[in-house]
Design an enzyme around this catalytic site. Structure first.
Site, PDB file in Angstrom:
ATOM      1  N   ARG A  23      19.302  77.047  15.878  1.00 59.03           N
ATOM      2  CA  ARG A  23      19.380  78.474  16.195  1.00 59.03           C
ATOM      3  C   ARG A  23      20.726  79.043  15.707  1.00 59.03           C
ATOM      4  O   ARG A  23      20.792  79.726  14.699  1.00 59.03           O
ATOM      5  CB  ARG A  23      19.201  78.685  17.714  1.00 59.03           C
ATOM      6  CG  ARG A  23      18.820  80.112  18.100  1.00 59.03           C
ATOM      7  CD  ARG A  23      19.932  81.130  17.982  1.00 59.03           C
ATOM      8  NE  ARG A  23      21.073  80.813  18.834  1.00 59.03           N
ATOM      9  CZ  ARG A  23      22.242  81.459  18.775  1.00 59.03           C
ATOM     10  NH1 ARG A  23      22.429  82.447  17.909  1.00 59.03           N
ATOM     11  NH2 ARG A  23      23.248  81.109  19.546  1.00 59.03           N
ATOM     12  N   ASP A  24      21.794  78.710  16.413  1.00 61.08           N
ATOM     13  CA  ASP A  24      23.103  79.281  16.095  1.00 61.08           C
ATOM     14  C   ASP A  24      23.507  78.925  14.666  1.00 61.08           C
ATOM     15  O   ASP A  24      24.032  79.764  13.916  1.00 61.08           O
ATOM     16  CB  ASP A  24      24.125  78.734  17.097  1.00 61.08           C
ATOM     17  CG  ASP A  24      25.489  79.363  16.972  1.00 61.08           C
ATOM     18  OD1 ASP A  24      25.773  79.974  15.935  1.00 61.08           O
ATOM     19  OD2 ASP A  24      26.294  79.230  17.906  1.00 61.08           O
ATOM     20  N   HIS A 215      30.794  76.167  24.584  1.00 58.28           N
ATOM     21  CA  HIS A 215      30.256  76.344  23.227  1.00 58.28           C
ATOM     22  C   HIS A 215      31.463  76.677  22.355  1.00 58.28           C
ATOM     23  O   HIS A 215      31.926  77.811  22.308  1.00 58.28           O
ATOM     24  CB  HIS A 215      29.236  77.494  23.250  1.00 58.28           C
ATOM     25  CG  HIS A 215      28.667  77.829  21.917  1.00 58.28           C
ATOM     26  ND1 HIS A 215      27.376  77.532  21.563  1.00 58.28           N
ATOM     27  CD2 HIS A 215      29.200  78.444  20.840  1.00 58.28           C
ATOM     28  CE1 HIS A 215      27.146  77.944  20.333  1.00 58.28           C
ATOM     29  NE2 HIS A 215      28.238  78.505  19.862  1.00 58.28           N
ATOM     30  N   HIS A 217      33.913  76.653  18.894  1.00 50.66           N
ATOM     31  CA  HIS A 217      33.913  76.787  17.435  1.00 50.66           C
ATOM     32  C   HIS A 217      35.228  76.241  16.901  1.00 50.66           C
ATOM     33  O   HIS A 217      36.204  76.132  17.647  1.00 50.66           O
ATOM     34  CB  HIS A 217      33.767  78.257  17.036  1.00 50.66           C
ATOM     35  CG  HIS A 217      32.351  78.746  17.047  1.00 50.66           C
ATOM     36  ND1 HIS A 217      31.862  79.617  16.112  1.00 50.66           N
ATOM     37  CD2 HIS A 217      31.319  78.476  17.873  1.00 50.66           C
ATOM     38  CE1 HIS A 217      30.589  79.879  16.355  1.00 50.66           C
ATOM     39  NE2 HIS A 217      30.228  79.210  17.433  1.00 50.66           N
ATOM     40  N   CYS A 248      31.692  80.850  10.788  1.00 50.21           N
ATOM     41  CA  CYS A 248      32.170  81.940  11.635  1.00 50.21           C
ATOM     42  C   CYS A 248      31.659  83.263  11.074  1.00 50.21           C
ATOM     43  O   CYS A 248      31.924  83.598   9.917  1.00 50.21           O
ATOM     44  CB  CYS A 248      33.691  81.940  11.648  1.00 50.21           C
ATOM     45  SG  CYS A 248      34.379  83.278  12.615  1.00 50.21           S
ATOM     46  N   ASN A 257      30.627  76.501  14.395  1.00 50.52           N
ATOM     47  CA  ASN A 257      30.359  75.603  15.515  1.00 50.52           C
ATOM     48  C   ASN A 257      30.983  74.224  15.288  1.00 50.52           C
ATOM     49  O   ASN A 257      30.995  73.718  14.162  1.00 50.52           O
ATOM     50  CB  ASN A 257      28.852  75.405  15.647  1.00 50.52           C
ATOM     51  CG  ASN A 257      28.144  76.680  15.996  1.00 50.52           C
ATOM     52  OD1 ASN A 257      28.343  77.245  17.058  1.00 50.52           O
ATOM     53  ND2 ASN A 257      27.314  77.167  15.069  1.00 50.52           N
TER      54      ASN A 257
HETATM   55 ZN    ZN Z   1      28.269  79.185  17.961  1.00 50.15          ZN
END
Ligand code: ZN
Length: 318
Positions: A23-24, A215, A217, A248, A257
């Site tokens: 997803r992300d 979560h 990064h 990003c 991530n």
């Molecule tokens: Zn993320």
């Protein structure tokens, strides 16, 4: 000469990792995978022992074309017992779609800053909270798991510092709605270990009964340093993205991530169990590289797994 007294360092014996690459990660990639490719990626990750997979987003199909086929992905996945397949939703419309698609868990997402919430979901934060309450009711009626994500909790690319009190206030309101977990997102990699310490300590003091998830990064390289700080404070739930995909969104070319196999490699070296078989996870990363047609940002796939890790990929001594 001053003597150095080693502090007593401890960390959890086991960590829960939610894989957010499908997803992300994919949402922030230029290459659009087919539904069949996404399904293969999700299934390969589950085969590697990943027990939580964020497999899509129920958002407007025209605004996020990479996630337009989330219904089809959920319908096509062969679900592995014991694996939780989740999705993010911004509003009640998305929540109803997610329930119909038989997701296991839904995460409402909103931002800690007004500017980021406006740019991300085109709503004021208060409007997102109203939607969150509606989503909570829908999820409760469906008997599913309701969670919440607070984005830009460690800093906003538009507004800069985000007051900790504001983040804690939002967490409290989401927990009051019945959120079973709060994920704090460092959406653009502005976090550092000092901020992680302050946020985790503030949250744990105020809401000791509900575990936080981070979560993180690594846009500025601090991702795994932030993980280490959180581990030492007892945090045992993290998100990560296979291959480190999902750059990003505000800094083209910068890492996004934290990378799942880099995280798993580090944790296994530390003797922390994840339930993930690292060689199989690296195989999943290679599958992903072929789909994307490029090298992913993760480091372990380039450097190789340290030879002393056991062949099954678990932590040393497990
Ligand atoms: Zn993320």
């Amino acid at each position: 000469m001053t003597s150095i007294v080693a502090p007593l360092l401890a960390w959890p014996a086991r960590v829960s990792i939610r894989e957010v690459g499908p997803r992300d990660g994919l949402q922030n990639e230029h290459v659009m995978l087919t539904t069949a490719q996404k399904v293969l990626l999700v299934e390969t990750l589950a085969d590697a022992g990943v027990a939580m997979i964020e497999a899509g987003a129920f958002v407007r199909r025209d605004s996020v074309p990479q996630m337009a086929d989330t219904e089809e992905v959920f319908a096509a996945i062969t679900r592995r017992p014991g694996v939780m397949y989740s999705a993010i939703v911004p509003n009640a419309v998305g929540a109803r779609r997610a329930v119909l698609a038989r997701v296991d868990a839904l995460q409402v997402f909103l931002s800690a800053s007004e500017s980021h919430n406006q740019s991300n979901v085109n709503m004021r934060v208060e409007e997102s909270l109203v939607q969150a309450a509606d989503i909570a009711a829908i999820v409760r009626n469906a008997g599913l798991r309701f969670e919440a994500v607070i984005s830009v909790a460690f800093g906003c690319p538009f507004e800069g510092d985000v007051p900790l009190e504001r983040v804690m206030d939002l967490a409290g309101r989401l927990l009051d709605m019945g959120a079973e977990q709060i994920t704090f997102g460092d959406t653009t990699g502005m976090g550092h270990p000092g901020l992680v310490r302050d946020l985790v300590l503030a949250y744990s003091a105020r809401f000791p009964r509900v575990k936080p998830r981070l979560h993180l990064h690594s846009a500025r390289g601090a991702g795994l340093a932030n993980v280490l700080m959180a581990l030492q404070l007892g945090v045992d739930c993290f998100d990560a993205s296979v291959g480190g995909i999902g750059g990003c969104p505000f800094a083209p070319g910068a890492p996004g991530n934290i990378c799942t196999e880099d995280l798993v490699h580090m944790l296994h070296e530390m003797g922390i169990a994840t339930g993930i078989r690292l060689p199989a996870l690296i195989d999943a990363t290679r599958v992903l590289e072929r789909m994307l047609g490029r090298t992913v940002p993760g480091q372990t796939i380039k450097a190789g797994v340290c030879k002393h890790l056991p062949p099954d990929g678990g932590p040393r001594g497990e």
